[in-house]
Design a protein around this motif. Structure first.
Motif, PDB file in Angstrom:
ATOM      1  N   GLU A  20      93.183  60.721  25.406  1.00 39.42           N
ATOM      2  CA  GLU A  20      92.974  59.273  25.416  1.00 39.42           C
ATOM      3  C   GLU A  20      92.532  58.802  26.804  1.00 39.42           C
ATOM      4  OE1 GLU A  20      93.522  55.572  23.023  1.00 39.42           O
ATOM      5  OE2 GLU A  20      93.386  57.704  22.558  1.00 39.42           O
ATOM      6  N   LEU A  21      93.167  59.356  27.843  1.00 40.48           N
ATOM      7  CA  LEU A  21      92.806  59.005  29.212  1.00 40.48           C
ATOM      8  C   LEU A  21      91.348  59.358  29.476  1.00 40.48           C
ATOM      9  CD1 LEU A  21      94.108  57.944  31.896  1.00 40.48           C
ATOM     10  CD2 LEU A  21      94.443  60.354  32.514  1.00 40.48           C
ATOM     11  N   CYS A  22      90.949  60.552  29.075  1.00 37.10           N
ATOM     12  CA  CYS A  22      89.560  60.992  29.259  1.00 37.10           C
ATOM     13  C   CYS A  22      88.586  60.062  28.546  1.00 37.10           C
ATOM     14  CB  CYS A  22      89.378  62.417  28.742  1.00 37.10           C
ATOM     15  SG  CYS A  22      90.229  63.687  29.703  1.00 37.10           S
ATOM     16  N   ARG A  23      88.940  59.665  27.347  1.00 34.30           N
ATOM     17  CA  ARG A  23      88.023  58.821  26.563  1.00 34.30           C
ATOM     18  C   ARG A  23      87.929  57.408  27.128  1.00 34.30           C
ATOM     19  NH1 ARG A  23      90.412  61.776  21.349  1.00 34.30           N
ATOM     20  NH2 ARG A  23      88.789  63.396  21.156  1.00 34.30           N
ATOM     21  N   HIS A  24      88.988  56.906  27.723  1.00 30.04           N
ATOM     22  CA  HIS A  24      88.889  55.610  28.392  1.00 30.04           C
ATOM     23  C   HIS A  24      87.911  55.686  29.559  1.00 30.04           C
ATOM     24  CE1 HIS A  24      91.773  52.627  26.740  1.00 30.04           C
ATOM     25  NE2 HIS A  24      92.360  53.693  26.221  1.00 30.04           N
ATOM     26  N   TYR A  25      88.028  56.726  30.370  1.00 33.18           N
ATOM     27  CA  TYR A  25      87.082  56.867  31.480  1.00 33.18           C
ATOM     28  C   TYR A  25      85.653  56.994  30.966  1.00 33.18           C
ATOM     29  CZ  TYR A  25      90.471  57.213  35.273  1.00 33.18           C
ATOM     30  OH  TYR A  25      91.434  56.923  36.217  1.00 33.18           O
TER      31      TYR A  25
END
Length: 669
Positions: A570-575
């Motif tokens: 999820e963190l990766c996809r936000h970035y």
């Protein structure tokens, strides 16, 4: 000849020959050759401004300015007003001259937006009596956290030489309802209270007064020692209190409508009452007693933190909440919107709602210290509206905004940064306005009213703040900026001898188990400072809103998010989403080119490209660094890094906290 005429019209329509503009006129760009009929039986500096604005600009029949003492207008207060259509005449009514000034600007705003003004029935009053810009301008002309050049105030020239931009500044503020200004930095020099500088301040106050703007000053608590040569600044010392009373009398003899003092005390090395084992209330009350006979106020900042084992996010609450009810009634405690320091996203400060017997005011940051300076588009009205979803507007007594204004030709460095100055003023007047409404107002007045331009650019503005959060610090990450200037990413930053709470690792707490600051009952217990049931909601990792997850919890890398993905994915996809959004802004602006003059279009296009590149820099730096702890692969739908972590860890921008980096200073994909 006919072909040439048709070609000329087409070129004008497409923007090819649109007149170049440099942004200096802000949102006040209407034609001023109207020569309207304006009726007003009275004359004063304020009414003369209102009449001149209408006479030069209003194009729809006669206008009448009238003062009323009836119940309706009295209920609207000193600055409220009505706008009514009576036959072919537009009648502006108010109980005071200030109300008529604001009514005039409201009417002209409607005209600029091509609104139907044939049958008006408007009644307005401001939500707050004090709607104030805080300038962090220094006496040497620099601006702390200012990214639009040097200070507007040319202290070395005042009072003899007066820049025409001073009146232009006052006019812009009055047009959006701002009625007060703090001229100098909260890290104040005692010299601002010297007689020589007070004469300079008087010159500015005289210019601002016809625009209903009061002047305030930031003051250094140790001024009696520096200017008065006293051996102490102890607020309970009789000589100290007398020094302040004498100084206040001098100020009001020069500036009868002086507003009061803004004070930063016992914070980041500034002197204050705690140096003498006195409380903030005792310090504030001593100054308030000096100001009270003249109607002045003290705005006492609650931004305090000191080296301790306590969570920095808790310290303002711990220090100020026990003082509730101990401040005099002309003291307002000024609280930053969040508990840390103007991060791209913060929960609201728990002091709001916790001091039921003390007037509070919110301090927003208009200048983009942590939001890409004047290089990035970040429309901040949605951020401020988010604050008001948690803190009822009726629970605070005033609103302050840290100014983003400098002496750059376009005032704010980035043409779209003007929208934040505008939005602050409009929300300070009416916090119920929507972000979309304010964006439409600003765009229509600043660039033009064509819906083909307004709709996509408004949409870009509305998405911009969330995009910045995504490519900088999503899911509650915070304060992982580069040392000193706070421009780029530096989650790995270590400075020998630095306090832990000045370093990113204090906040992100990344390790092999997870990431985030544990502020639940098993950690610092900052969640307990919030009222129920919000405290319980924030305290549980399962119910905490995901936008604040890593603010309140040290979450495992494989924690399951609402989407079903792991925290890492999820963190990766936000970035990734932030990078794509920033890139899409460039395309939106390309499509807007036919509607914009070349000068402003080029200036914005350059900054949007910087923003798009910076988004990649942020994504790669943060994800590559945090991957060292998570040891998890990037999801397949996330683009591979452009940069190498070792290279990014060597980036040191040659800028201070007074500057905005230029393209050649920044990492390029």
């Amino acid at each position: 000849m006919i072909r040439l005429l048709v070609l000329s019209i087409c070129m004008l329509a497409s923007g090819g020959w649109l007149r170049a503009e440099n942004g200096s006129r802000l949102w006040l760009r209407q034609d001023t050759t109207a020569n309207a009929t304006v009726k007003c039986l009275l004359h004063s500096p304020v009414l003369d401004v209102a009449q001149a604005e209408l006479k030069q600009t209003w194009k729809s029949g006669p206008v009448s300015l009238q003062l009323f003492s009836d119940a309706e207008h009295t209920a609207l207060g000193r600055e409220g007003y009505t706008i009514r259509t009576s036959g072919n005449e537009t009648v502006l009514g108010a109980s005071s001259e200030a109300g008529l000034l604001y009514a005039a600007y409201h009417l002209l705003r409607l005209q600029a937006m091509n609104a139907d003004t044939r049958s008006l029935h408007i009644s307005e009053k401001p939500a707050y009596d004090v709607r104030i810009l805080n300038h962090w301008d220094n006496l040497d002309g620099t601006i702390e956290r200012g990214y639009a050049g040097h200070s507007l105030w040319k202290w070395e020239e005042l009072p003899a030489t007066v820049s025409p931009r001073y009146e232009a500044y006052a006019r812009a503020n009055a047009s959006i309802g701002i009625n007060a200004t703090v001229l100098n930095n909260v890290n104040a020099s005692p010299e601002i209270l010297s007689t020589a500088y007070l004469q300079k301040v008087k010159a500015l106050a005289d210019i601002f007064r016809p625009y209903n703007i009061k002047v305030y000053l930031s003051v250094n608590f140790a001024s009696p020692m520096v200017l008065g040569k006293l051996p102490t600044a102890d607020p309970l010392c009789k000589e100290v209190a007398e020094w302040w009373k004498t100084k206040v009398h001098e100020i009001y003899s020069l500036i009868p409508d002086f507003g009061g003092f803004l004070v930063k005390a016992n914070s980041e090395g500034q002197p204050g009452p705690c140096d003498y084992h006195r409380t903030h209330a005792e310090g504030a009350n001593m100054m308030a007693e000096a100001l009270k006979p003249y109607g002045g106020i003290v705005m006492w900042r609650a931004f305090v933190y000191s080296p301790s084992d306590s969570d920095r996010a808790k310290q303002a609450y711990l220090e100020f909440q026990p003082l509730d009810g101990k401040f005099l009634d002309n003291v307002i405690v000024q609280v930053k919107n969040g508990p840390i320091d103007f991060q791209p996203r913060e929960p609201y400060s728990p002091l709001f709602g916790a001091m039921q017997h003390t007037p509070l005011m919110v301090e927003f940051q208009v200048t983009q210290e942590y939001l890409g300076h004047s290089n990035h588009l970040a429309y901040l009205a949605p951020m401020w509206k988010e604050f008001f979803t948690y803190v009822p507007s009726s629970s605070i007594q005033a609103v302050a905004g840290v100014s983003n204004i400098g002496d750059n030709t376009n005032w704010c460095g980035h043409d779209f940064a003007q929208a934040n100055w505008y939005a602050f003023g409009r929300l300070a007047w009416n916090p119920d306005l929507t972000s979309e409404t304010i964006a439409q107002e600003w765009l229509s007045q600043t660039f033009g009213t064509d819906p083909k331009f307004i709709q996509p650019v408004e949409d870009m503005m509305m998405r911009s703040r969330e995009a910045v959060v995504d490519y900088m610090m999503p899911l509650g990450l915070h304060h992982i900026f580069a040392w000193g200037h706070h421009y780029g990413p530096e989650p790995w930053c270590t400075i020998p001898g630095a306090r832990p709470d000045w370093l990113p690792s204090y906040y992100h707490q990344a390790d092999k188990e997870g990431i985030g600051f544990n502020r639940s009952h098993t950690g610092s217990n900052a969640t307990a400072q919030y009222p129920e049931p919000l405290a319980q909601q924030l305290d549980s990792i399962d119910t905490c809103p995901e936008e604040f997850l890593l603010w309140f919890h040290h979450a495992p890398w494989n924690h399951q998010m609402k989407s079903g993905a792991t925290l890492w994915d999820e963190l990766c996809r936000h970035y990734e989403r932030g990078v794509k959004e920033a890139g899409s802004f460039c395309q939106t602006w390309n499509d807007a080119k036919p509607y914009i003059d070349a000068e402003r279009w080029n200036a914005v296009a350059e900054r949007l490209q910087i923003q798009a590149n910076d988004a990649v820099w942020w994504k790669d730096a943060c994800l590559l660094y945090f991957q060292k702890f998570s040891r998890m692969p990037f999801p397949k739908d996330v683009s591979r890094p452009v940069f190498k972590l070792k290279k990014l860890m060597k980036v040191k921008l040659p800028i201070s906290n007074y500057e905005c980096p230029t393209p050649e200073m920044l990492p390029q994909p």
